[in-house]
Write an enzyme that holds these catalytic residues in place. Structure first.
Site, PDB file in Angstrom:
ATOM      1  CD  GLU A  42      46.917  37.259  43.143  1.00 13.51           C
ATOM      2  OE1 GLU A  42      47.862  36.835  42.497  1.00 13.51           O
ATOM      3  OE2 GLU A  42      46.083  38.247  43.339  1.00 13.51           O
ATOM      4  CG  ASN A  89      46.875  43.715  46.159  1.00 10.93           C
ATOM      5  OD1 ASN A  89      45.837  44.547  47.169  1.00 10.93           O
ATOM      6  ND2 ASN A  89      46.566  43.665  45.175  1.00 10.93           N
ATOM      7  CG  HIS A  91      38.921  40.364  42.720  1.00  9.71           C
ATOM      8  ND1 HIS A  91      38.936  40.478  41.741  1.00  9.71           N
ATOM      9  CD2 HIS A  91      40.373  39.858  42.865  1.00  9.71           C
ATOM     10  CE1 HIS A  91      40.160  41.695  41.696  1.00  9.71           C
ATOM     11  NE2 HIS A  91      41.097  41.336  41.883  1.00  9.71           N
ATOM     12  CD  GLU A 134      44.156  43.567  42.319  1.00  5.29           C
ATOM     13  OE1 GLU A 134      43.314  42.721  41.893  1.00  5.29           O
ATOM     14  OE2 GLU A 134      45.157  43.246  42.497  1.00  5.29           O
ATOM     15  CG  ASP A 172      36.722  41.867  39.901  1.00  4.00           C
ATOM     16  OD1 ASP A 172      35.950  41.014  40.492  1.00  4.00           O
ATOM     17  OD2 ASP A 172      37.361  42.057  38.871  1.00  4.00           O
TER      18      ASP A 172
HETATM   19  C1  XIL Z   1      44.572  40.269  35.788  1.00  2.00           C
HETATM   20  C2  XIL Z   1      44.336  41.440  34.754  1.00  2.00           C
HETATM   21  O1  XIL Z   1      43.159  42.031  34.800  1.00  2.00           O
HETATM   22  C3  XIL Z   1      44.488  40.582  33.411  1.00  2.00           C
HETATM   23  O2  XIL Z   1      44.283  41.622  32.246  1.00  2.00           O
HETATM   24  C4  XIL Z   1      45.124  39.623  33.390  1.00  2.00           C
HETATM   25  O3  XIL Z   1      45.327  38.899  32.350  1.00  2.00           O
HETATM   26  C5  XIL Z   1      46.000  38.886  34.726  1.00  2.00           C
HETATM   27  O4  XIL Z   1      45.830  39.708  35.455  1.00  2.00           O
HETATM   28  N1  XIL Z   1      44.921  40.155  40.979  1.00  2.00           N
HETATM   29  C6  XIL Z   1      46.396  40.765  40.937  1.00  2.00           C
HETATM   30  C7  XIL Z   1      45.902  41.274  39.325  1.00  2.00           C
HETATM   31  O5  XIL Z   1      46.896  41.674  41.510  1.00  2.00           O
HETATM   32  O6  XIL Z   1      46.793  41.602  38.678  1.00  2.00           O
HETATM   33  C8  XIL Z   1      45.150  40.861  38.025  1.00  2.00           C
HETATM   34  O7  XIL Z   1      44.562  40.962  37.229  1.00  2.00           O
HETATM   35  C9  XIL Z   1      43.823  39.964  38.552  1.00  2.00           C
HETATM   36  C10 XIL Z   1      43.994  39.253  40.110  1.00  2.00           C
END
Ligand code: XIL
Length: 583
Positions: A313, A364, A401, A431, A433
């Site tokens: 990020e 990422n 996401h 990631e 969802d």
């Molecule tokens: C999130 C976790 O799921 C949480 O438990 C934590 O509090 C914060 O981070 N992008 C990412 C992940 O790269 O590391 C993040 O994970 C979600 C967004």
């Protein structure tokens, strides 16, 4: 997860929780667990006007709450001196009843300033005595850990008995039963490893406490990503003192179950240790810290962690989180960028390559899936420039996401994957969802299923996409309700570990492939690409509602600058309106 059983002996509860590896007879760390004759060495404090009177009543410790205070947690009952080891699984259990019924909390934590929580749980206590038992992974080494109950919220009585905190095991609880997949096709997701790897993100607490979770994790998935355990604040909370236990538990589980590990995340701006945030380190020292971290962590897991999110990020819209400005993107202001400069990214990747030449190194990010979205363009140009200059970036991770109530153009996702292929760069969905505004309807779950399927289809049909990972296995390890209030139910399995339509959509999609066929081969029955656009959207606003805007970079850009300027010029030429934030 905790289980509550009424009138069941404690042993039965423990057996339900952890069929394997129970150290029955392990020492109870609570020195006065059953209140046979005295309260000491338990203590109590109240705040916000809360008042309790307590006594031993009928062999139990009973709190009579006369004034509940303001918060339901204003009365604290605690005991000190529990010697707890990091990376080990503990079982907390106690018997409780309350009049009237209410929720209470219990926790372990640091008992001296700065006080902090190590493990905290809220449970419902009813009017009849129940055994409450929870098994969890302790992540902090503290020879003087404090255990506490938190009460309040209503006048009345709350009684405790048989309090125990015991070491259970240092290994994940694994079911001894053979795994039976809920897949209607007869094939769990991981059987398609030769077509595409399917991963799940893993929360360490669940890994050591839930045999049910672990059965699905090992039975369905070919890979895993630690959700938090490899983040810098957890690996190196104290400068120079690495704490490996939790990450090791996860990597060991993967090794035992023949799963790939995706390490996450070496260089990021979130979840960093305090010593790093507050320290006044100059450029050279920051580079040294970053390189040492990368080589230490990757070095430990050489041959065991196949993929690494090296930089996470790094690109961000202008403006702040509360006042975003999506009209332009630039390097995100982080301790890495601010203290080192933009070359921190290439320095990180070069160190990573040196630390483990065989690992796949990823950049990422979120909101970079859809070609044409401004952030996607900026990140693409960044990667193109870096790769063009020989920086060892093997793949780009599309976090994915998404949400069901905004649309995403999957045809543009495919095109995006294709253009990275032309650069010789891989992609992964890292990631995924799909969050749903609550309460979710049956139709929402269908939309969600279609989005999962479309994303998997895009990945499988792209020759350069080899992994599809979901962020959390079930609603039990979901980050969504906390980070996106009002949203939830984002994962393949629900809180009871029942598969959602999205899970079936994935297995049904994969059923069009041969479990043994390599990904590059055409599928036996290629699904028609009805998936070019589905409802839902990336976490970052897409371009569809505005047409774009400008992108900007720091004035000091040199070689890469022309690429970025082309994007800028393109945007201006197209005379597209300024982006606006979607509601
Ligand atoms: C999130 C976790 O799921 C949480 O438990 C934590 O509090 C914060 O981070 N992008 C990412 C992940 O790269 O590391 C993040 O994970 C979600 C967004």
């Amino acid at each position: 997860m905790f289980r509550i059983r009424t009138a069941l002996p404690l042993v039965a509860v423990l057996a339900t929780l952890t069929p394997a590896g129970i150290a029955l007879g392990a020492t109870n760390l609570i020195s006065n667990p059953d209140f046979a004759s005295e309260i000491d060495p338990w203590w109590e404090v109240d705040s916000n006007g809360a008042i309790q009177f307590w006594k031993i009543d009928n062999g139990e410790l009973c709190s009579m709450i006369r004034n509940p205070g303001i918060e339901p947690w204003d009365i604290v009952i605690g005991i000190n001196g529990l010697a707890m080891e990091a990376g080990k699984q503990y079982e907390i259990s106690f018997v409780a009843h309350a009049e009237p019924a209410r929720s209470i909390r219990f926790k372990t934590g640091k008992g001296s300033p700065p006080y902090s929580d190590y493990f905290l749980k809220e449970v419902q206590v009813s009017t009849s005595p129940e055994t409450i038992a929870v098994s969890f992974l302790n992540t902090v080494e503290d020879a003087d850990t404090q255990f506490q109950f938190h009460l309040g919220g209503a006048t009345g009585t709350v009684c405790f008995d048989d309090v125990s905190v015991k070491l259970v095991s240092s290994t994940p609880s694994q079911s001894t039963e053979p795994y039976v997949s809920p897949s209607k096709t007869g094939h769990p997701l991981r059987e398609y490893k030769s077509v595409v790897g399917i991963g799940s993100a893993v929360d360490a607490n669940l890994l050591v406490s839930s045999p049910e979770h672990n059965a699905i994790l090992g039975g369905e998935f070919s890979g895993l990503t630690p959700i938090n355990s490899m983040k810098m604040e957890n690996l190196v909370p104290v400068r120079g003192a690495y704490s490996w236990s939790t990450a090791d538990v996860i990597v060991d589980f993967a090794t035992k179950n023949g799963m790939d590990v995706h390490g996450h995340a070496l260089v990021w701006h979130v979840q960093q240790p305090d010593w790093l945030e507050v320290g006044s380190f100059g450029r050279d020292e920051m580079i040294q810290i970053m390189q040492d971290h990368i080589s230490t962590v990757m070095g430990r897991y050489v041959g065991r962690v196949k993929y690494w999110d090296v930089v996470n990020e790094a690109i961000h819209h202008l403006g702040t989180d509360t006042k975003p400005d999506y009209s332009a993107y630039d390097y995100r202001s982080t301790i890495w960028y601010d203290r080192i400069g933009k070359d921190y990214i290439e320095l990180a990747f070069r160190s990573a390559r040196a630390a483990d030449p065989a690992a796949t190194l990823l950049y990422n990010d979120f909101g970079i899936e859809v070609q044409g979205a401004l952030k996607s363009e900026v990140v693409y140009e960044l990667i193109r420039d870096l790769v063009g200059r020989g920086v060892p970036i093997d793949a780009v991770g599309f976090q994915m996401h998404l949400m069901t109530n905004e649309s995403i153009d999957f045809a543009a996702v495919r095109r995006n994957m294709e253009r990275y292929a032309k650069l010789g760069v891989g992609v992964q969905i890292t990631e995924m969802d799909v969050r749903i505004p609550q309460p979710a309807s049956a139709e929402d779950f269908q939309i969600q299923a279609q989005m999962y399927r479309d994303a998997l289809s895009a990945c499988v049909t792209a020759p350069n996409c080899d992994y599809f990972t979901t962020w959390g296995l079930s609603d039990n390890d979901s980050w969504i309700p906390k980070w996106f209030p009002g949203f939830g139910t984002a994962h393949l399995f629900d809180a009871e570990y029942q598969p959602r339509p999205a899970y079936h959509a994935l297995t049904e999609f994969l059923d069009t492939y041969d479990t043994a066929s390599p990904a590059a081969e055409p599928p036996a029955k290629e699904p028609s690409p009805t998936d070019s656009s589905t409802k839902g959207s990336s976490a970052d606003p897409g371009p569809s509602d505005d047409g774009g805007g400008g992108c900007s970079l720091s004035a000091s850009e040199s070689g890469a600058r022309s690429n970025w300027m082309l994007v800028l010029a393109g945007a201006i030429l197209a005379n597209i309106r300024r982006r606006r934030l979607r509601s």
